[in-house]
Write an enzyme that holds these catalytic residues in place. Sequence first.
Site, PDB file in Angstrom:
ATOM      1  N   GLY A   1       0.808  -1.221   0.000  1.00 58.04           N
ATOM      2  CA  GLY A   1       0.000   0.000   0.000  1.00 58.04           C
ATOM      3  C   GLY A   1       0.838   1.268   0.000  1.00 58.04           C
ATOM      4  O   GLY A   1       0.476   2.256   0.627  1.00 58.04           O
TER       5      GLY A   1
ATOM      6  N   LEU B   1      -1.193   4.127  -1.514  1.00 53.97           N
ATOM      7  CA  LEU B   1      -2.171   4.667  -0.561  1.00 53.97           C
ATOM      8  C   LEU B   1      -1.476   5.467   0.529  1.00 53.97           C
ATOM      9  O   LEU B   1      -1.987   6.486   0.981  1.00 53.97           O
ATOM     10  CB  LEU B   1      -2.950   3.533   0.084  1.00 53.97           C
ATOM     11  CG  LEU B   1      -4.223   3.121  -0.630  1.00 53.97           C
ATOM     12  CD1 LEU B   1      -4.794   1.869  -0.010  1.00 53.97           C
ATOM     13  CD2 LEU B   1      -5.240   4.255  -0.575  1.00 53.97           C
TER      14      LEU B   1
ATOM     15  N   GLU C   1       6.782   8.582  -5.289  1.00 55.29           N
ATOM     16  CA  GLU C   1       6.723   7.154  -4.952  1.00 55.29           C
ATOM     17  C   GLU C   1       7.568   6.371  -5.959  1.00 55.29           C
ATOM     18  O   GLU C   1       7.432   6.551  -7.170  1.00 55.29           O
ATOM     19  CB  GLU C   1       5.258   6.677  -5.014  1.00 55.29           C
ATOM     20  CG  GLU C   1       5.107   5.196  -4.709  1.00 55.29           C
ATOM     21  CD  GLU C   1       3.699   4.658  -4.984  1.00 55.29           C
ATOM     22  OE1 GLU C   1       2.764   5.453  -5.192  1.00 55.29           O
ATOM     23  OE2 GLU C   1       3.550   3.423  -5.004  1.00 55.29           O
TER      24      GLU C   1
ATOM     25  N   ILE D   1      16.584  -5.101  -9.146  1.00 53.49           N
ATOM     26  CA  ILE D   1      17.619  -4.565 -10.036  1.00 53.49           C
ATOM     27  C   ILE D   1      17.089  -3.347 -10.789  1.00 53.49           C
ATOM     28  O   ILE D   1      17.731  -2.318 -10.900  1.00 53.49           O
ATOM     29  CB  ILE D   1      18.087  -5.654 -11.024  1.00 53.49           C
ATOM     30  CG1 ILE D   1      18.880  -6.714 -10.259  1.00 53.49           C
ATOM     31  CG2 ILE D   1      18.944  -5.058 -12.138  1.00 53.49           C
ATOM     32  CD1 ILE D   1      19.341  -7.884 -11.092  1.00 53.49           C
TER      33      ILE D   1
ATOM     34  N   VAL E   1      -6.707  -1.467   7.820  1.00 49.13           N
ATOM     35  CA  VAL E   1      -8.024  -0.892   8.148  1.00 49.13           C
ATOM     36  C   VAL E   1      -9.042  -1.406   7.138  1.00 49.13           C
ATOM     37  O   VAL E   1      -8.690  -1.803   6.022  1.00 49.13           O
ATOM     38  CB  VAL E   1      -8.013   0.659   8.116  1.00 49.13           C
ATOM     39  CG1 VAL E   1      -7.491   1.223   9.411  1.00 49.13           C
ATOM     40  CG2 VAL E   1      -7.231   1.194   6.932  1.00 49.13           C
TER      41      VAL E   1
ATOM     42  N   CYS F   1     -18.642   3.181 -21.083  1.00 47.23           N
ATOM     43  CA  CYS F   1     -17.801   2.941 -22.260  1.00 47.23           C
ATOM     44  C   CYS F   1     -18.296   1.699 -22.998  1.00 47.23           C
ATOM     45  O   CYS F   1     -19.293   1.768 -23.707  1.00 47.23           O
ATOM     46  CB  CYS F   1     -16.339   2.875 -21.848  1.00 47.23           C
ATOM     47  SG  CYS F   1     -15.241   3.227 -23.217  1.00 47.23           S
TER      48      CYS F   1
ATOM     49  N   GLY G   1     -19.949  -0.559 -21.768  1.00 46.50           N
ATOM     50  CA  GLY G   1     -21.311  -0.734 -21.252  1.00 46.50           C
ATOM     51  C   GLY G   1     -22.327   0.133 -21.983  1.00 46.50           C
ATOM     52  O   GLY G   1     -23.508  -0.206 -22.037  1.00 46.50           O
ATOM     53  N   MET G   2     -21.881   1.270 -22.517  1.00 47.91           N
ATOM     54  CA  MET G   2     -22.790   2.072 -23.350  1.00 47.91           C
ATOM     55  C   MET G   2     -22.883   1.436 -24.735  1.00 47.91           C
ATOM     56  O   MET G   2     -23.964   1.332 -25.315  1.00 47.91           O
ATOM     57  CB  MET G   2     -22.277   3.505 -23.497  1.00 47.91           C
ATOM     58  CG  MET G   2     -23.147   4.299 -24.472  1.00 47.91           C
ATOM     59  SD  MET G   2     -22.544   5.937 -24.893  1.00 47.91           S
ATOM     60  CE  MET G   2     -22.294   5.744 -26.657  1.00 47.91           C
TER      61      MET G   2
ATOM     62  N   HIS H   1     -15.365   7.675 -19.021  1.00 52.95           N
ATOM     63  CA  HIS H   1     -15.163   6.954 -17.747  1.00 52.95           C
ATOM     64  C   HIS H   1     -15.300   7.925 -16.569  1.00 52.95           C
ATOM     65  O   HIS H   1     -14.302   8.468 -16.096  1.00 52.95           O
ATOM     66  CB  HIS H   1     -13.776   6.326 -17.718  1.00 52.95           C
ATOM     67  CG  HIS H   1     -13.622   5.177 -18.656  1.00 52.95           C
ATOM     68  ND1 HIS H   1     -13.893   3.883 -18.301  1.00 52.95           N
ATOM     69  CD2 HIS H   1     -13.246   5.144 -19.955  1.00 52.95           C
ATOM     70  CE1 HIS H   1     -13.686   3.088 -19.327  1.00 52.95           C
ATOM     71  NE2 HIS H   1     -13.299   3.831 -20.354  1.00 52.95           N
TER      72      HIS H   1
ATOM     73  N   GLU I   1     -15.721   7.311 -13.600  1.00 54.09           N
ATOM     74  CA  GLU I   1     -15.100   6.811 -12.363  1.00 54.09           C
ATOM     75  C   GLU I   1     -13.751   7.469 -12.083  1.00 54.09           C
ATOM     76  O   GLU I   1     -13.319   7.539 -10.935  1.00 54.09           O
ATOM     77  CB  GLU I   1     -14.954   5.276 -12.404  1.00 54.09           C
ATOM     78  CG  GLU I   1     -13.961   4.705 -13.410  1.00 54.09           C
ATOM     79  CD  GLU I   1     -14.577   4.416 -14.768  1.00 54.09           C
ATOM     80  OE1 GLU I   1     -15.525   5.123 -15.155  1.00 54.09           O
ATOM     81  OE2 GLU I   1     -14.084   3.498 -15.467  1.00 54.09           O
TER      82      GLU I   1
HETATM   83  N1  GLN Z   1     -13.550  -1.688 -26.465  1.00 57.40           N
HETATM   84  C1  GLN Z   1     -14.319  -0.491 -26.586  1.00 57.40           C
HETATM   85  C2  GLN Z   1     -13.586   0.550 -27.434  1.00 57.40           C
HETATM   86  O1  GLN Z   1     -12.425   0.428 -27.694  1.00 57.40           O
HETATM   87  C3  GLN Z   1     -14.631   0.083 -25.228  1.00 57.40           C
HETATM   88  C4  GLN Z   1     -13.437   0.606 -24.497  1.00 57.40           C
HETATM   89  C5  GLN Z   1     -13.679   0.810 -23.044  1.00 57.40           C
HETATM   90  O2  GLN Z   1     -14.669   0.331 -22.495  1.00 57.40           O
HETATM   91  N2  GLN Z   1     -12.764   1.471 -22.378  1.00 57.40           N
HETATM   92  O3  GLN Z   1     -14.177   1.523 -27.845  1.00 57.40           O
END
Ligand code: GLN
Length: 557
Positions: free
Chosen positions: A17, A20, A140, A148, A241, A382, A384-385, A508, A510
């Site tokens: 970690g 972190l 870091e 090595i 933790v 991504c 998922g869309m 993304h 996230e």
């Molecule tokens: N594989 C898809 C693309 O290249 C989605 C990429 C992703 O989900 N980051 O567009």
Amino acid sequence: MSAKYIFVTGGVVSSLGKGLAAASIGCLLESRGLKVNLMKFDPYLNVDPGTMSPFQHGEVFVTDDGAETDLDLGHYERFTHAKLSRDNNWTTGRIYEQIIAKERRGDYLGKTVQVIPHVTNEIKAAMKKVAQDVDVAIVEIGGTVGDIESLPFMEAIRQMRQELGRKNTLFMHVTLVPFIAAAQELKTKPTQHSVKELLSIGIQPDILLCRTDRFLSKDIKSKIALFCNVEEEAVITAKDVASIYEVPLVFSREGVDTLVLRYLHLEPKDRDLKDWEEIVHRVYNPKAEVTIGIVGKYVEYEDSYKSLKEALVHGALAHNLKLQVNWIEAEGLEAGERVCEEQLGDYDGLLVPGGFGKRGIEGMVHAIRYAREKKVPYFGICLGMQTACIEFARNVCGLADANSSEFDPATPHRVIYKLRELTGVEELGGTMRLGAWTCKIEPGTLAHRIYGQDEISERHRHRYEFNREYEETLTAAGLRISGSTPDGTYVEMIELPDHPHFIGCQFHPEFKSKPLEPHPLFKAFVGAAYERGIERRADRESAAVELFHRPVRLANS
Ligand code: GLN
């Protein structure tokens, strides 16, 4: 202003970690009113982690400027206000790439190019670049002392101490103090060996962060201090933790920040950690639970979706909820409806994250159909869309073989296809649409209500995109394009207005979520999932009550 440096190294084993720890020190120094920047050096030879397998490397974290970086940079951004870029993550490969380019250009004027001074100078220059305009730069060094390949970095930080002196540099070493069950004792020997290894390359650590599963007694601390030549108060218990967001609080209780300020001759200001304390309080005092199912590949290796997992945690914390996440292997859903019913029935919300390659796609499509038809809150990121568009084209618009040309180059309906400007570019490294792009949000959409803004900026990492040739067919059937690039070229967000919560984004989100600033899309998704969970449980209870009150029919009646 010339910055002071904290160098964070690791010993004994990897995965202690360090990232972190570095992020938490950054957080603590900010709580003392200081401006920090953080950077990571990875000793491997790949130029960046962009082309490495998620199994090998974990998540590839993307910065605003489109750098594909180590996942520790995600921790740095989540824990501090530092704005990171490609300058904040270097690998041996990238350092050498620069040196070789210089050598080819003749910049070295005929000199022999060597590890010392040329490689070390390049490393030091990279450190100094991110240390501008901040009080403290936290550096870091990846890997463990004794490797090595990390030697040039260790030598560079040794030289930094030599150049800048004790008041301006601090060596922090993260080490392991294991509890040996057979002896019922904490063992200090691995730490002693690790420090000895550091000393052999000329580095005397100032502070030891001892990773352990229990508090170190005064005796243990003084033993480590004696053998490792550090002050007793510089032996810090870095206790395991349950929540990573507690680490800054653990360190502050051990007085790490006070020590750092003293060693670096910085003016102490009162520590203000109220917001972090509040977050940690929420972590341990949730009002209820929410259960999210993530359908993807790489599910067995959680590190491959580090930021995603954290963003969901932030979304849950925003509602004071405990997040329960289950990873569902997409390939296992390929049999279709019945398996989806069995495997997905207990989730409050479903999410398909980013990903590459064909494996599991059909299972994701089935999961998305299930979420759409059963009105389960859905969040597609991504890939998922893209899979949500494929599902909609196939099952709502009747385009049976609709696909992405990534998975079926011969598909008659390329609902998702390769970014037009990249068509013809086949190498894997650096050919993606990367980094921050502006997205215009359509008024009157769920996306607009969630963001409360007309324009947003989010980070990308993809090669394929929505094919506008199918826009009319899909929108006529009820799909809404809720976000696009301002020039209208790229579709960035989609949603289904006749669904309680169905959103897909090409970017993304996230990567930009923080515990103290949960991302609106995650907050909204988790909120919608929680609401559905309440409804689902209420439905179940009333069904049970109904069953209980149903008159029992007697035989032969
Ligand atoms: N594989 C898809 C693309 O290249 C989605 C990429 C992703 O989900 N980051 O567009």
